[in-house]
Design a protein around this motif. Sequence first.
Motif, PDB file in Angstrom:
ATOM      1  N   ARG A  82       0.900  -1.251   0.061  1.00  0.00           N
ATOM      2  CA  ARG A  82       0.130  -0.006  -0.111  1.00  0.00           C
ATOM      3  C   ARG A  82       0.770   1.467   0.197  1.00  0.00           C
ATOM      4  NH1 ARG A  82      -4.199  -0.146   4.593  1.00  0.00           N
ATOM      5  NH2 ARG A  82      -5.071   1.461   3.558  1.00  0.00           N
ATOM      6  N   GLU A  83       1.975   0.988  -0.540  1.00  0.00           N
ATOM      7  CA  GLU A  83       3.034   2.184  -0.381  1.00  0.00           C
ATOM      8  C   GLU A  83       2.455   3.426  -1.290  1.00  0.00           C
ATOM      9  OE1 GLU A  83       7.717   3.290  -1.430  1.00  0.00           O
ATOM     10  OE2 GLU A  83       6.766   1.354  -2.235  1.00  0.00           O
ATOM     11  N   ALA A  84       2.041   3.241  -2.450  1.00  0.00           N
ATOM     12  CA  ALA A  84       1.603   4.363  -3.335  1.00  0.00           C
ATOM     13  C   ALA A  84       0.358   5.018  -2.456  1.00  0.00           C
ATOM     14  CB  ALA A  84       1.115   3.728  -4.766  1.00  0.00           C
ATOM     15  N   GLU A  85      -0.411   4.305  -2.059  1.00  0.00           N
ATOM     16  CA  GLU A  85      -1.786   4.834  -1.415  1.00  0.00           C
ATOM     17  C   GLU A  85      -1.395   5.714  -0.329  1.00  0.00           C
ATOM     18  OE1 GLU A  85      -5.401   3.156   1.264  1.00  0.00           O
ATOM     19  OE2 GLU A  85      -4.368   1.772   0.102  1.00  0.00           O
ATOM     20  N   GLY A  86      -0.263   5.091   0.527  1.00  0.00           N
ATOM     21  CA  GLY A  86       0.182   6.063   1.383  1.00  0.00           C
ATOM     22  C   GLY A  86       0.891   7.165   1.263  1.00  0.00           C
ATOM     23  N   GLU A  87       1.777   7.064   0.192  1.00  0.00           N
ATOM     24  CA  GLU A  87       2.423   8.494  -0.386  1.00  0.00           C
ATOM     25  C   GLU A  87       1.249   9.305  -0.703  1.00  0.00           C
ATOM     26  OE1 GLU A  87       5.258   9.560   0.019  1.00  0.00           O
ATOM     27  OE2 GLU A  87       6.598   7.858  -0.097  1.00  0.00           O
ATOM     28  N   ALA A  88       0.011   8.800  -1.455  1.00  0.00           N
ATOM     29  CA  ALA A  88      -0.744   9.910  -2.053  1.00  0.00           C
ATOM     30  C   ALA A  88      -1.601  10.635  -0.592  1.00  0.00           C
ATOM     31  CB  ALA A  88      -1.675   9.052  -2.918  1.00  0.00           C
ATOM     32  N   TYR A  89      -1.724   9.343   0.173  1.00  0.00           N
ATOM     33  CA  TYR A  89      -2.431  10.110   1.360  1.00  0.00           C
ATOM     34  C   TYR A  89      -1.812  11.326   2.158  1.00  0.00           C
ATOM     35  CZ  TYR A  89      -5.015  10.273   6.023  1.00  0.00           C
ATOM     36  OH  TYR A  89      -5.498  10.817   7.033  1.00  0.00           O
ATOM     37  N   LEU A  90      -0.538  10.722   2.372  1.00  0.00           N
ATOM     38  CA  LEU A  90       0.300  12.079   2.907  1.00  0.00           C
ATOM     39  C   LEU A  90       0.365  13.079   2.159  1.00  0.00           C
ATOM     40  CD1 LEU A  90       3.055   9.668   4.796  1.00  0.00           C
ATOM     41  CD2 LEU A  90       1.200  10.509   5.927  1.00  0.00           C
ATOM     42  N   LYS A  91       0.645  13.019   0.942  1.00  0.00           N
ATOM     43  CA  LYS A  91       0.413  14.270   0.076  1.00  0.00           C
ATOM     44  C   LYS A  91      -0.697  15.235   0.347  1.00  0.00           C
ATOM     45  CE  LYS A  91       1.062  15.771  -4.806  1.00  0.00           C
ATOM     46  NZ  LYS A  91       1.287  15.289  -6.069  1.00  0.00           N
ATOM     47  N   ASN A  92      -1.734  14.820   0.520  1.00  0.00           N
ATOM     48  CA  ASN A  92      -3.078  15.410   0.733  1.00  0.00           C
ATOM     49  C   ASN A  92      -3.087  15.736   2.488  1.00  0.00           C
ATOM     50  OD1 ASN A  92      -3.852  15.589  -1.753  1.00  0.00           O
ATOM     51  ND2 ASN A  92      -4.681  13.310  -1.534  1.00  0.00           N
ATOM     52  N   HIS A  93      -2.467  14.835   3.136  1.00  0.00           N
ATOM     53  CA  HIS A  93      -2.529  14.947   4.534  1.00  0.00           C
ATOM     54  C   HIS A  93      -1.169  15.476   5.127  1.00  0.00           C
ATOM     55  CE1 HIS A  93      -6.352  13.067   3.531  1.00  0.00           C
ATOM     56  NE2 HIS A  93      -6.879  13.845   4.460  1.00  0.00           N
ATOM     57  N   PRO A  94      -0.206  16.261   4.931  1.00  0.00           N
ATOM     58  CA  PRO A  94       1.083  16.550   5.190  1.00  0.00           C
ATOM     59  C   PRO A  94       1.175  16.428   6.763  1.00  0.00           C
ATOM     60  CG  PRO A  94       0.341  18.463   4.149  1.00  0.00           C
ATOM     61  CD  PRO A  94      -0.692  17.452   3.888  1.00  0.00           C
TER      62      PRO A  94
END
Length: 314
Positions: A298-310
Motif C-alpha cells: 500500500r506504499e503508493a496509497e500511503g504516499e498519496a494520502y500523506l501528500k494530501n494530509h502532510p
Amino acid sequence: MEKARFKKTPFHFMQYAALKTFCALFGLLPYKTAVWLGRKATGAVRFVMKKRFERSVYDIRRAFPQMTPAEARAVALESWRNMGGILAEFIKLTRMTPEEFKKHCRIIGAEKMLNAQGHTGGIIHIGHFTNWEAFGLAGAIYGVDKAVLAQRVDNPYVDEETNRLRNIFTGRTFYSNNEDKPFFACMRWLKKKKMLGILIDQNAGSSEVWIPFMGRIAAFSPITALLAIKMQVPVFPVRVWREKDGTIVSEVMDPVLPPKEYSMENARQFTKTLVGYYEDWLRANPGSWLWAHNRWKREAEGEAYLKNHPEERV
C-alpha cells in the motif's frame, strides 16, 4: 461477508487433514532433523512461488541498497527457509514437557514481564522475526499470563488447531479480523494487569497510520500505541534470535512508557517509536524477518494520502 469467509468446507477439511498428517510425520523425527527438513522444504518452495520470492528479493534490495543482488537473494533464501524452521520447531515444541522445552528456548529478562504482571500489566511488542511463536509458548512456560492479538486463518480447521497449539501451555487469543472489534476485549484484558502480545509489522488493511519503514511508507496498525496510551501501560519490546546451536533466545527489553495524552498524533508518534525497534532488529539480522509478506503493497496509497494530509507525516 466475514462469516462466509471463515465457513468450514470439505476443501478446508482436506487441507487440514493433509496438514495434520504432515505434522504427525514431523513429530516422529528428531528435533534437529525436523528443523533441517522444514528449512529445506520451504527453501525449495521458492521455485514454485517464483513471483513471491522475487518480490522478497526486490523488497530487500530496496531496504538495503548497499547489498549486491547475490546478497539480497541469500537474505531472501534464509528468510524463506526460516518459515519451514518455524513450522518444524512449533510442531516439536508443542509436544514437549516444560523441562524439555527449556532446553531449546529461553527468555532473557522474563522477570520484567513477571514484575509488571499483576501490577501495571503491559503490551509485548514483538514482530515476525526468527520464531515469534516459540516466544509465545516460552512466555507461558515462564509463568507469563498472556493473551495474543492475532489474525484468523482463512481455513477454520487450521485456525482452531493453530489456536489450540499456540495456547497449549496456557494463554488465549483475540482476533483482529473478527466481526467483533478486538480493542475493547484487549482493554478488559489489560485492565486485569495481564500481558498482551501484539505484532504490528505486517500490512494494516484498515484503521492505519502511515509510517516510514526501512525508507518506504507502510501502513501500520496503531492499536499497540492506542491501547498503551489509553490504559497507560508499558510496552515491552521483545527481540528473538537463534544461537548457533539452534537454541531460540528471546530478550525482553526495558519497557517503553507511552505518552500521557490520548490522541491520534501521539499514537502516530508512539507507533513510529515502536517501528524503530523493528528497523533495528532488521538491520541486525535481515534474514530473520518474514520477507515473504508483501509489506509495502500500500506504499503508493500511503504516499498519496500523506501528500494530501502532510500534517500526519511523522
